[in-house]
Write a protein that holds these residues in place. Structure first.
Motif, PDB file in Angstrom:
ATOM      1  N   LYS A  34       4.741   5.586   6.543  1.00 15.07           N
ATOM      2  CA  LYS A  34       5.004   4.765   7.587  1.00 15.07           C
ATOM      3  C   LYS A  34       4.568   5.429   9.085  1.00 15.07           C
ATOM      4  O   LYS A  34       4.114   4.538  10.013  1.00 15.07           O
ATOM      5  N   ARG A  35       4.274   6.688   9.039  1.00 17.13           N
ATOM      6  CA  ARG A  35       3.585   7.356  10.091  1.00 17.13           C
ATOM      7  C   ARG A  35       2.250   6.820  10.325  1.00 17.13           C
ATOM      8  O   ARG A  35       1.613   6.741  11.545  1.00 17.13           O
ATOM      9  N   THR A  48       7.729   8.268   4.466  1.00 11.85           N
ATOM     10  CA  THR A  48       7.576   8.738   5.756  1.00 11.85           C
ATOM     11  C   THR A  48       6.268   8.900   6.182  1.00 11.85           C
ATOM     12  O   THR A  48       5.885   8.497   7.426  1.00 11.85           O
ATOM     13  N   ILE A  68       7.081  16.208   4.199  1.00 10.84           N
ATOM     14  CA  ILE A  68       7.871  15.099   4.215  1.00 10.84           C
ATOM     15  C   ILE A  68       7.746  14.274   2.968  1.00 10.84           C
ATOM     16  O   ILE A  68       6.997  14.662   2.128  1.00 10.84           O
ATOM     17  N   THR A  69       8.495  13.290   2.907  1.00  8.52           N
ATOM     18  CA  THR A  69       8.403  12.214   1.849  1.00  8.52           C
ATOM     19  C   THR A  69       7.169  11.504   2.064  1.00  8.52           C
ATOM     20  O   THR A  69       6.558  11.114   3.092  1.00  8.52           O
TER      21      THR A  69
END
Length: 315
Positions: free
Chosen positions: A34-35, A31, A27-28
């Motif tokens: 944010k998670r 991302t 994933i980036t």
């Protein structure tokens, strides 16, 4: 709360680096960030100290790690057990792999197989799975093939009567350190003094492989950090925390750039074999096709090795 948030958190704990963890999780970095924020909001506490490098967990984050591992393991075990009763998709191959090999070797194996077989649906065991758990999943039939390191000091119980095996390549576990201002190793193994040691703990594959070497060459080791994942120890070594034994395939770029340097001579390294295993019985058609593609890759690699040895001897 989604299971992937706990898996992200555990991967970040293992690597201690947002960009590397994002790469492993595919994933980036934004991302992933944010998670982790979402997880922190859900538990109601800050889990990661973002002001340090490598990142550190807060006391709340450290307390959460063993509980998160238990939850992830429980859910993955439940999912794997249920899937064992279902009929997998025709082009779905379930691969168990050690964490480092999932990062360094499995992508090229998959590319080679798909070049011959077309797109595959590859299911990997969880990134937080311990070595013993990865072996257990394979023996229980929860994965079709197992990609693992092999070393004489580490028993895996995969005898020739029940399993087929392919030799896929070699690697070396090498001691590395961050450089000092002169480019020499900041931490060395052969100084006779106390060595800051970045440890794999007790039960991981690399911990078991290193145990005889460390027993044969007694040193004053000060354990500066413990992490079962080579990615995590590599990150700590790069910022000067101590000496870590890291697979050369993982450290090659950092050694080439000078971010890491050898912490001792070649006699402190361990030779590792990379092997692929499959169950001798009940092989699914997709497993047979994948195995044939892997055998072709192994044969080509053996030919290249023989050619290089011939050139070496001729020179």
């Amino acid at each position: 709360m989604e299971l992937k948030l706990l898996e992200d958190f555990l991967c970040l704990n293992d690597t201690r680096n947002f960009s590397r963890a994002a790469e492993v999780r595919n994933i980036t970095q934004s991302t992933l960030s944010k998670r982790i924020r979402t997880l922190e909001h859900w538990v109601g506490a800050t889990l990661v100290d973002r002001s340090s490098y490598p990142i550190e967990l807060t006391p709340e984050g450290a307390a959460m790690v063993p509980q998160a591992r238990e939850l992830v393991s429980t859910f993955q075990g439940m999912r794997a057990g249920i899937r064992a009763f279902a009929t997998p998709a025709r082009n779905s191959i379930r691969i168990g792999a050690l964490h480092t090999l999932r990062v360094t070797f499995l992508p090229q194996l998959r590319r080679h197989a798909e070049a011959e077989l077309g797109p595959l649906m590859v299911e990997n065991n969880g990134s937080s799975a311990a070595y013993a758990q990865t072996l257990r999943q394979f023996r229980n039939g929860e994965t079709d093939v197992l990609l693992t390191y092999v070393h004489p000091s580490v028993a895996n119980g995969l005898d020739s009567s029940g399993y087929d095996t392919l030799h896929m390549g070699h690697d070396r576990l090498v001691p590395v350190s961050a450089p000092d201002r002169d480019g020499s190793a900041l931490h060395r193994l052969d100084t006779g003094g106390v060595v800051r040691f970045l440890s794999y703990g007790q039960s991981s594959f690399f911990a078991q492989a290193l145990a005889p070497l460390l027993a044969e060459r007694p040193m004053a080791l000060n354990v500066a950090a413990t992490n079962a994942m080579s990615l995590g120890l590599q990150s700590l070594a790069k910022v000067g925390c101590g000496v870590a034994w890291v697979p050369h395939s993982l450290a090659a770029d950092d050694l080439a750039s000078g971010e890491l340097v050898p912490a001792a001579g070649p006699d402190w390294a361990l030779d590792l074999e990379i092997r692929l295993f499959r169950h001798r019985r009940s092989c699914r058609p997709v497993t047979e096709r994948f195995w044939a593609a892997a055998a072709g890759m192994a044969e080509a690699e053996a030919g290249r090795d023989a050619g290089l040895r011939a050139l070496h001897h001729a020179g």
